[in-house]
Design a protein around this motif. Structure first.
Motif, short mmCIF file in Angstrom:
data_model
loop_
_atom_site.label_atom_id
_atom_site.label_comp_id
_atom_site.label_asym_id
_atom_site.label_seq_id
_atom_site.Cartn_x
_atom_site.Cartn_y
_atom_site.Cartn_z
N LYS A 7 0.83 -1.20 0.00
CA LYS A 7 0.00 0.00 0.00
C LYS A 7 0.87 1.26 0.00
CE LYS A 7 -3.46 0.43 2.80
NZ LYS A 7 -4.38 0.36 3.95
N GLY A 8 1.94 1.25 0.77
CA GLY A 8 2.84 2.40 0.81
C GLY A 8 3.47 2.68 -0.54
N VAL A 9 3.94 1.63 -1.22
CA VAL A 9 4.53 1.79 -2.55
C VAL A 9 3.48 2.34 -3.51
CG1 VAL A 9 5.51 0.56 -4.52
CG2 VAL A 9 6.24 -0.04 -2.21
N LEU A 10 2.30 1.76 -3.48
CA LEU A 10 1.24 2.20 -4.39
C LEU A 10 0.83 3.65 -4.11
CD1 LEU A 10 -0.93 -1.04 -4.39
CD2 LEU A 10 0.50 -0.21 -6.26
N HIS A 11 0.65 3.98 -2.83
CA HIS A 11 0.25 5.35 -2.47
C HIS A 11 1.28 6.37 -2.94
CE1 HIS A 11 -2.73 4.06 0.92
NE2 HIS A 11 -3.17 3.79 -0.28
N SER A 12 2.56 5.99 -2.91
CA SER A 12 3.61 6.92 -3.36
C SER A 12 3.49 7.24 -4.85
CB SER A 12 5.00 6.36 -3.05
OG SER A 12 5.35 5.32 -3.95
N GLN A 13 2.73 6.41 -5.56
CA GLN A 13 2.52 6.60 -7.00
C GLN A 13 1.08 7.04 -7.31
OE1 GLN A 13 5.17 6.41 -9.14
NE2 GLN A 13 6.21 6.22 -7.17
N GLY A 14 0.34 7.39 -6.26
CA GLY A 14 -1.05 7.82 -6.46
C GLY A 14 -2.01 6.68 -6.72
N LEU A 15 -1.66 5.48 -6.27
CA LEU A 15 -2.46 4.28 -6.51
C LEU A 15 -2.90 3.66 -5.19
CD1 LEU A 15 -0.10 2.76 -9.20
CD2 LEU A 15 -2.27 3.92 -9.63
N ASP A 16 -3.75 2.63 -5.27
CA ASP A 16 -4.20 1.91 -4.09
C ASP A 16 -4.31 0.42 -4.43
OD1 ASP A 16 -5.12 1.41 -1.53
OD2 ASP A 16 -6.79 2.81 -1.64
N LEU A 17 -4.64 -0.39 -3.45
CA LEU A 17 -4.73 -1.84 -3.68
C LEU A 17 -5.76 -2.19 -4.74
CD1 LEU A 17 -4.43 -3.24 -0.03
CD2 LEU A 17 -2.75 -3.43 -1.87
N GLY A 18 -6.78 -1.36 -4.91
CA GLY A 18 -7.78 -1.59 -5.95
C GLY A 18 -7.22 -1.48 -7.35
N ASP A 19 -6.04 -0.89 -7.49
CA ASP A 19 -5.40 -0.75 -8.78
C ASP A 19 -4.56 -1.97 -9.16
OD1 ASP A 19 -6.36 1.92 -9.26
OD2 ASP A 19 -4.91 2.59 -7.76
N VAL A 20 -4.37 -2.89 -8.22
CA VAL A 20 -3.55 -4.08 -8.47
C VAL A 20 -4.31 -5.03 -9.39
CG1 VAL A 20 -2.44 -6.11 -7.43
CG2 VAL A 20 -2.29 -3.86 -6.31
N ILE A 21 -3.65 -5.45 -10.47
CA ILE A 21 -4.28 -6.38 -11.39
C ILE A 21 -3.62 -7.75 -11.35
CG2 ILE A 21 -5.18 -4.62 -12.93
CD1 ILE A 21 -2.76 -5.22 -14.77
N GLN A 22 -2.47 -7.85 -10.71
CA GLN A 22 -1.82 -9.15 -10.54
C GLN A 22 -1.04 -9.12 -9.24
OE1 GLN A 22 1.25 -10.09 -13.36
NE2 GLN A 22 1.42 -12.19 -12.68
N LEU A 23 -1.15 -10.17 -8.48
CA LEU A 23 -0.40 -10.31 -7.25
C LEU A 23 0.16 -11.72 -7.21
CD1 LEU A 23 0.35 -8.87 -4.57
CD2 LEU A 23 -1.70 -9.87 -3.58
N ARG A 24 1.47 -11.81 -7.22
CA ARG A 24 2.12 -13.12 -7.19
C ARG A 24 2.64 -13.35 -5.79
NH1 ARG A 24 5.81 -13.76 -11.88
NH2 ARG A 24 3.84 -14.22 -12.83
N VAL A 25 2.28 -14.47 -5.21
CA VAL A 25 2.63 -14.79 -3.83
C VAL A 25 3.45 -16.08 -3.82
CG1 VAL A 25 1.70 -15.36 -1.55
CG2 VAL A 25 0.48 -13.74 -3.02
N PHE A 26 4.56 -16.04 -3.11
CA PHE A 26 5.39 -17.22 -2.91
C PHE A 26 5.33 -17.59 -1.44
CE2 PHE A 26 7.10 -14.94 -6.53
CZ PHE A 26 7.26 -15.95 -7.47
N LEU A 27 4.97 -18.82 -1.16
CA LEU A 27 4.87 -19.31 0.21
C LEU A 27 5.84 -20.46 0.43
CD1 LEU A 27 0.98 -19.60 0.50
CD2 LEU A 27 2.40 -17.92 1.66
N VAL A 28 6.29 -20.61 1.65
CA VAL A 28 7.01 -21.82 2.05
C VAL A 28 6.20 -22.50 3.13
CG1 VAL A 28 9.27 -20.91 1.43
CG2 VAL A 28 8.43 -20.61 3.74
N GLY A 29 6.47 -23.75 3.36
CA GLY A 29 5.74 -24.51 4.37
C GLY A 29 5.90 -23.93 5.76
N ASP A 30 4.84 -23.99 6.52
CA ASP A 30 4.84 -23.49 7.90
C ASP A 30 5.13 -24.65 8.84
OD1 ASP A 30 4.22 -22.55 10.44
OD2 ASP A 30 2.47 -21.43 9.77
N PRO A 31 6.19 -24.57 9.63
CA PRO A 31 6.50 -25.67 10.55
C PRO A 31 5.35 -25.98 11.51
CG PRO A 31 8.30 -24.08 10.52
CD PRO A 31 7.17 -23.49 9.72
#
Length: 130
Positions: free
Chosen positions: A88-112
């Motif tokens: 959100k901070g990065v987006l706000h610095s560019q005049g954007l918000d989370l609603g402007d996100v069109i792709q979000l790539r998430v990488f997860l590792v296993g949780d012990p």
């Protein structure tokens, strides 16, 4: 036992559109029978400027925990919330918000704490405040 935690276990990258004049032209197709905040598909018109956000990692959650441990960065939900706040901070610095996100790539590792399995429910829980 040595474990690599990917500096916490969760990494996100995002793509957002930056031309507000095209905002109404973006076509978002919702997941059928779902109120999940991620679209099934998104169509972005030609000539739209895109912003690619580099990988973001969670902030330190517990400075008293061993370095690079899951405890140091929190569970998947905690990490998700931390990263989305940074995004959100990065987006706000560019005049954007989370609603402007069109792709979000998430990488997860296993949780012990989950027997080494991915905590997808925790990922979804981390979206709740947003």
């Amino acid at each position: 036992m040595k474990t690599n935690t990917l500096l916490a276990g969760l990494l996100m990258t995002a793509t957002a559109f930056t031309s507000l004049s095209h905002a109404d032209e973006i076509k978002r197709i919702a997941l059928p029978n779902s109120n999940f905040p991620i679209s099934l598909a998104v169509a972005v018109p030609a000539q739209t400027e895109l912003l690619f956000v580099s990988g973001l990692l969670a902030d330190l959650h517990d400075p008293q925990a061993p370095k690079d441990s899951f405890a140091a960065y929190g569970d998947t939900a905690t990490q998700t919330t931390s990263i989305l706040n940074k995004l959100k901070g990065v987006l706000h610095s560019q005049g954007l918000d989370l609603g402007d996100v069109i792709q979000l790539r998430v990488f997860l590792v296993g949780d012990p704490a989950k027997g080494g399995k991915l905590d997808f429910a925790g990922l979804q829980q981390g979206y709740t405040p947003f």
